[in-house]
Design a protein around this motif. Structure first.
Motif, PDB file in Angstrom:
ATOM      1  N   ASP A  44      46.350  34.101  39.860  1.00  0.00           N
ATOM      2  CA  ASP A  44      46.022  35.299  40.482  1.00  0.00           C
ATOM      3  C   ASP A  44      44.724  35.405  40.801  1.00  0.00           C
ATOM      4  N   PRO A  45      44.186  36.339  41.694  1.00  0.00           N
ATOM      5  CA  PRO A  45      42.674  36.413  42.339  1.00  0.00           C
ATOM      6  C   PRO A  45      41.787  36.185  41.051  1.00  0.00           C
ATOM      7  N   GLY A  46      42.177  36.930  39.904  1.00  0.00           N
ATOM      8  CA  GLY A  46      41.274  37.241  38.817  1.00  0.00           C
ATOM      9  C   GLY A  46      40.821  35.889  38.220  1.00  0.00           C
ATOM     10  N   VAL A  48      41.016  33.032  39.640  1.00  0.00           N
ATOM     11  CA  VAL A  48      40.303  32.189  40.539  1.00  0.00           C
ATOM     12  C   VAL A  48      38.708  32.707  40.742  1.00  0.00           C
ATOM     13  N   ALA A  49      38.696  33.810  40.470  1.00  0.00           N
ATOM     14  CA  ALA A  49      37.368  34.621  40.603  1.00  0.00           C
ATOM     15  C   ALA A  49      36.637  34.127  39.096  1.00  0.00           C
ATOM     16  N   ARG A  53      33.117  32.037  39.572  1.00  0.00           N
ATOM     17  CA  ARG A  53      32.073  32.635  39.108  1.00  0.00           C
ATOM     18  C   ARG A  53      31.477  31.617  38.028  1.00  0.00           C
ATOM     19  N   LEU A  84      44.179  33.897  48.666  1.00  0.00           N
ATOM     20  CA  LEU A  84      43.844  33.903  47.246  1.00  0.00           C
ATOM     21  C   LEU A  84      42.348  33.593  47.245  1.00  0.00           C
ATOM     22  N   LEU A  85      42.002  32.343  47.876  1.00  0.00           N
ATOM     23  CA  LEU A  85      40.671  31.694  47.767  1.00  0.00           C
ATOM     24  C   LEU A  85      39.566  32.858  48.574  1.00  0.00           C
ATOM     25  N   GLU A  87      40.068  36.215  48.732  1.00  0.00           N
ATOM     26  CA  GLU A  87      40.055  37.391  47.792  1.00  0.00           C
ATOM     27  C   GLU A  87      38.878  36.793  46.723  1.00  0.00           C
ATOM     28  N   ALA A  88      39.090  35.749  45.981  1.00  0.00           N
ATOM     29  CA  ALA A  88      38.363  35.484  44.920  1.00  0.00           C
ATOM     30  C   ALA A  88      36.983  35.002  45.498  1.00  0.00           C
ATOM     31  N   ALA A  92      33.430  36.440  43.833  1.00  0.00           N
ATOM     32  CA  ALA A  92      32.787  35.782  42.679  1.00  0.00           C
ATOM     33  C   ALA A  92      31.821  34.784  43.526  1.00  0.00           C
TER      34      ALA A  92
END
Length: 283
Positions: A44-46, A48-49, A53, A84-85, A87-88, A92
């Motif tokens: 999920d984006p979280g 990946v972020a 980070r 996905l990338l 958005e992350a 981040a």
């Protein structure tokens, strides 16, 4: 020292990018997460972020993609991973460069003899081409991220898989037969090592003026001639039949040839490896 994150480093294209970056003289730390570290097809984006980070990349390279499968699989592997990338990265790593690998299939069928330029209308008619065009459009429209989408034509060379017509022909010839689909199409074959060179240049180029760039040889070659050359290199003397069904990914486009002028103008890149050398390397 800058940090480069390379997703898909063990694949056909990603492996060559990884090798080229490993020998690059510019100081950079290369991070190559595998599926065990972060599976982009299910993350999920979280997540990946959080990964981005922690790593704090200056460049994110996406060599993850799908060449076959159903519509959902193709969209998840090509457009979904790009979304996905992006958005992350927006939360981040907003200052990082993003480079994805697209496909010539984004153009769809073009008239015989036409040289495909990045400004041409994109009218894909296969799920594969549509899924890649969606990824490219996301890069073009997401202005918060410094992104590039490289439209790769027909990559060949060492490490090629059976998803590619020449890879499939090689495997069949090794088994002592060559029952292939129609081979009358004209294709722009580009060496995977040249593709890797374009990716690395895209990673480091300063302030690119364009976001979509063709990566091809600039030459159209009959698939039949390429298969014959492969047979010679492999020592295959059997009959090459064209009785199988055409690939759903490429069968709808009988002609393909890239205009690579923008790649030179923006990246300083030109293809350098002849098709004969590519076939020798894969055989």
């Amino acid at each position: 020292m800058s940090t480069i994150v390379l997703f898909g480093a063990t694949g056909f294209l990603g492996r060559q990018v990884r090798e080229l970056l490993a020998g690059d003289p510019r100081p950079a730390q290369l991070v190559c997460p595998g599926r065990a570290d972060l599976d982009l097809l299910s993350a999920d984006p979280g997540a990946v972020a959080a990964f981005l980070r922690e790593v704090a990349p200056s460049v994110v390279l996406n060599c993850v993609g799908r060449m076959s499968g159903g519509h959902a699989e193709l969209f998840r592997g090509n457009a979904g991973v790009t979304a996905l990338l992006l958005e992350a990265m927006a939360v981040a790593a907003p200052r990082a460069r993003f480079v994805r690998l697209g496909s010539a299939a984004e153009y769809g069928p073009v008239p015989y003899g036409h040289v495909q330029h990045e400004e041409d209308p994109a009218r894909p008619i296969t799920a594969y081409g549509i899924s890649h065009l969606a990824g490219t459009l996301l890069v073009e429209r997401t202005r918060e991220i410094d992104g590039l989408s490289l439209r790769v034509f027909n990559p060949v060379g060492p490490g090629i898989s059976a998803d590619n017509v020449l890879g499939r022909a090689r495997e069949l010839m090794r088994a002592g037969r060559a029952d292939l689909g129609p081979l009358g199409a004209m294709r722009d074959f580009v060496d995977v090592r040249d593709v890797a060179d374009a990716v690395v240049r895209a990673a480091f180029v300063a302030e690119p003026a364009e976001r979509v760039i063709n990566v091809g040889s600039g030459r159209a070659v009959a698939v039949r001639e390429a298969v014959k050359l492969l047979a010679e290199v492999c020592g295959f003397t059997g009959e090459i039949r064209e009785s199988a069904l055409a690939s759903g990914r490429a069968g709808a486009a009988p002609w393909s040839r890239a205009d690579v002028g923008r790649a030179w103008d923006v990246l300083g890149w030109r293809p350098s490896i002849p098709l004969a050398d590519s076939i020798k390397a894969m055989a």
